[in-house]
Design a protein around this motif. Structure first.
Motif, PDB file in Angstrom:
ATOM      1  N   ILE A 138       0.634  -0.924   0.014  1.00 17.49           N
ATOM      2  CA  ILE A 138       0.263  -0.356   0.049  1.00 17.49           C
ATOM      3  C   ILE A 138       0.508   1.375  -0.005  1.00 17.49           C
ATOM      4  O   ILE A 138       0.500   2.399  -0.801  1.00 17.49           O
ATOM      5  N   ILE A 139       1.493   1.264   1.094  1.00 18.06           N
ATOM      6  CA  ILE A 139       2.529   2.733   0.495  1.00 18.06           C
ATOM      7  C   ILE A 139       3.601   2.766  -0.906  1.00 18.06           C
ATOM      8  O   ILE A 139       2.942   3.630  -0.426  1.00 18.06           O
ATOM      9  N   THR A 140       3.628   1.738  -1.038  1.00 18.99           N
ATOM     10  CA  THR A 140       4.573   1.869  -2.072  1.00 18.99           C
ATOM     11  C   THR A 140       4.197   2.130  -3.207  1.00 18.99           C
ATOM     12  O   THR A 140       3.651   3.433  -3.844  1.00 18.99           O
TER      13      THR A 140
ATOM     14  N   VAL B  47       3.924   7.417   6.887  1.00 19.89           N
ATOM     15  CA  VAL B  47       4.494   7.316   6.242  1.00 19.89           C
ATOM     16  C   VAL B  47       4.823   7.002   5.111  1.00 19.89           C
ATOM     17  O   VAL B  47       5.539   8.074   4.796  1.00 19.89           O
ATOM     18  N   ILE B  48       3.538   7.880   4.455  1.00 20.38           N
ATOM     19  CA  ILE B  48       2.910   8.055   3.142  1.00 20.38           C
ATOM     20  C   ILE B  48       3.443   9.694   3.014  1.00 20.38           C
ATOM     21  O   ILE B  48       4.569   9.773   1.902  1.00 20.38           O
TER      22      ILE B  48
ATOM     23  N   GLY C 248       7.318  13.763   1.367  1.00 20.64           N
ATOM     24  CA  GLY C 248       8.149  15.022   0.822  1.00 20.64           C
ATOM     25  C   GLY C 248       9.582  14.778   1.294  1.00 20.64           C
ATOM     26  O   GLY C 248      10.775  15.417   0.103  1.00 20.64           O
ATOM     27  N   ALA C 249      10.154  13.402   0.907  1.00 24.75           N
ATOM     28  CA  ALA C 249      11.832  13.053   0.864  1.00 24.75           C
ATOM     29  C   ALA C 249      12.129  12.271  -0.654  1.00 24.75           C
ATOM     30  O   ALA C 249      12.681  13.285  -0.832  1.00 24.75           O
ATOM     31  N   SER C 250      10.717  12.159  -1.568  1.00 24.51           N
ATOM     32  CA  SER C 250      10.950  11.906  -2.611  1.00 24.51           C
ATOM     33  C   SER C 250      10.864  12.910  -3.588  1.00 24.51           C
ATOM     34  O   SER C 250      11.062  12.722  -5.055  1.00 24.51           O
ATOM     35  N   ALA C 251       9.787  13.600  -3.638  1.00 25.47           N
ATOM     36  CA  ALA C 251       9.534  15.599  -4.824  1.00 25.47           C
ATOM     37  C   ALA C 251      10.273  16.239  -4.792  1.00 25.47           C
ATOM     38  O   ALA C 251      10.826  16.295  -6.089  1.00 25.47           O
TER      39      ALA C 251
ATOM     40  N   ASN D 104      11.580  -1.166   0.316  1.00 30.41           N
ATOM     41  CA  ASN D 104      12.922  -1.405   1.150  1.00 30.41           C
ATOM     42  C   ASN D 104      13.234  -1.247   1.584  1.00 30.41           C
ATOM     43  O   ASN D 104      14.126  -1.172   3.070  1.00 30.41           O
ATOM     44  N   ASP D 105      12.472   0.031   2.360  1.00 29.08           N
ATOM     45  CA  ASP D 105      12.711   0.842   2.956  1.00 29.08           C
ATOM     46  C   ASP D 105      12.695   0.744   5.233  1.00 29.08           C
ATOM     47  O   ASP D 105      11.819  -0.194   4.716  1.00 29.08           O
ATOM     48  N   PHE D 106      13.373   0.831   6.060  1.00 29.63           N
ATOM     49  CA  PHE D 106      13.272   0.403   7.450  1.00 29.63           C
ATOM     50  C   PHE D 106      13.018   1.168   8.156  1.00 29.63           C
ATOM     51  O   PHE D 106      12.413   1.079   8.676  1.00 29.63           O
ATOM     52  N   PHE D 107      13.830   2.822   7.632  1.00 28.61           N
ATOM     53  CA  PHE D 107      14.434   3.451   8.755  1.00 28.61           C
ATOM     54  C   PHE D 107      12.518   4.347   9.003  1.00 28.61           C
ATOM     55  O   PHE D 107      11.974   4.448  10.393  1.00 28.61           O
ATOM     56  N   ILE D 108      11.888   4.954   8.265  1.00 27.86           N
ATOM     57  CA  ILE D 108      10.513   5.891   7.976  1.00 27.86           C
ATOM     58  C   ILE D 108       9.185   4.671   8.611  1.00 27.86           C
ATOM     59  O   ILE D 108       9.129   5.667  10.033  1.00 27.86           O
TER      60      ILE D 108
END
Length: 291
Positions: free
Chosen positions: A90-92, A156-157, A162-165, A223-227
């Motif tokens: 869902i997040i991806t 998370v989304i 914000g991080a990917s924009a 593969n993200d873990f930290f967020i």
């Protein structure tokens, strides 16, 4: 010349076999070593996913005596791995869809409107690449908690958006500069509005950069873990990597399930990259030339 010698077929000379140069041999040795280093952890996890907990703790480097799928069944029965996979999916998917709906249009507006304000907005967005997430983490957690979004997939989304924009704006702006304005002017003369011109004329021309952007972000999100670890508390199943991390305890660790979950987490990434590899390489190559 006799008839016999004239009818005799000519034999081709065997060309000498090309020998490998010293540079090629060194390159192959280095490449083989790199492949072995990268493949060893995956192969090690794959073999241990068929072993039991007692076998792994007794002989960590041993080989499986049988190939049973019991660990794969237990992974979904005894843990929240299934829900974690759903959360990760869902997040991806939602993040990728929102990024494609917003980032290309934002980059198009910045490049086509121009002016000092557009340049300020561009620099403001690019500045997000220079600020580490650890600096923004505590304010983001506090803000999400105040608005009631902490420990939800929405938080998370939003953080991923914000991080990917910033990276998306940087990538798309460099491509949109190469799109001829005459194509858009022709669309305007035919009566097309700005939105229709962008989605019908400009966006299809951005397919190479879009493919590269989607693949990069999909792999990072999956593969993200930290967020997810920071914004999803223990009441949630978390994402795949968070669920795997929770299997490793202070006193006991379920290593057979850890390896099994890691192998299942790797498979979608490999499939995505193999399916869209040519688009990814094409997009990055065009970006290197046009950027």
């Amino acid at each position: 010349m006799s008839v016999t010698s004239a009818a005799r077929p000519r034999t081709r000379r065997k060309e000498p076999r090309a020998r490998f140069t010293t540079g090629e041999i060194v390159s192959m040795v280095v490449l083989t070593a790199l492949v072995a280093v990268v493949a060893f952890p995956v192969l090690y996890a794959l073999l241990n996913s068929f072993r039991g907990y007692a076998d792994i703790t007794r002989d960590p480097m041993g080989l499986p005596t049988s190939f049973s799928l019991d660990n794969y069944v237990r992974l979904f029965q005894d843990t929240d791995y299934g829900e974690a996979v759903l959360n990760t999916l869902i997040i991806t998917v939602v993040t990728i869809v929102l990024l494609l709906a917003v980032v290309p249009m934002a980059a198009y507006g910045i490049e086509r409107i121009g002016g000092r304000l557009s340049r300020v907005i561009y620099l403001f967005l690019i500045a997000g690449l220079m600020i580490p997430f650890q600096v923004r983490m505590i304010p983001l957690v506090k803000g999400m908690n105040e608005v009631g979004l902490y420990s939800t997939l929405t938080s998370v989304i939003l953080v991923h958006l914000g991080a990917s924009a910033s990276f998306g704006i940087l990538l798309y702006c460099s491509f949109i500069k190469t799109v001829p304005v005459e194509v858009e002017e022709a669309a305007y003369m035919d009566g097309a509005g700005p939105l229709r011109t962008f989605w019908s004329i400009v966006f299809p021309m951005l397919l190479p950069v879009t493919s590269a952007f989607v693949i990069i972000q999909a792999l990072l999100l999956w593969n993200d873990f930290f967020i997810p670890l920071v914004f999803l508390d223990s009441t949630s199943a978390g994402t795949i990597n968070v669920a795997i991390n929770r299997m490793v305890g202070l006193l006991t660790s379920r290593w057979e399930l850890v390896y099994t979950g890691a192998i299942l987490a790797v498979i979608p990434s490999v499939i995505i990259f193999m399916a869209f590899q040519r688009y990814f390489i094409k997009g990055m190559a065009i970006g290197a030339v046009k950027g």
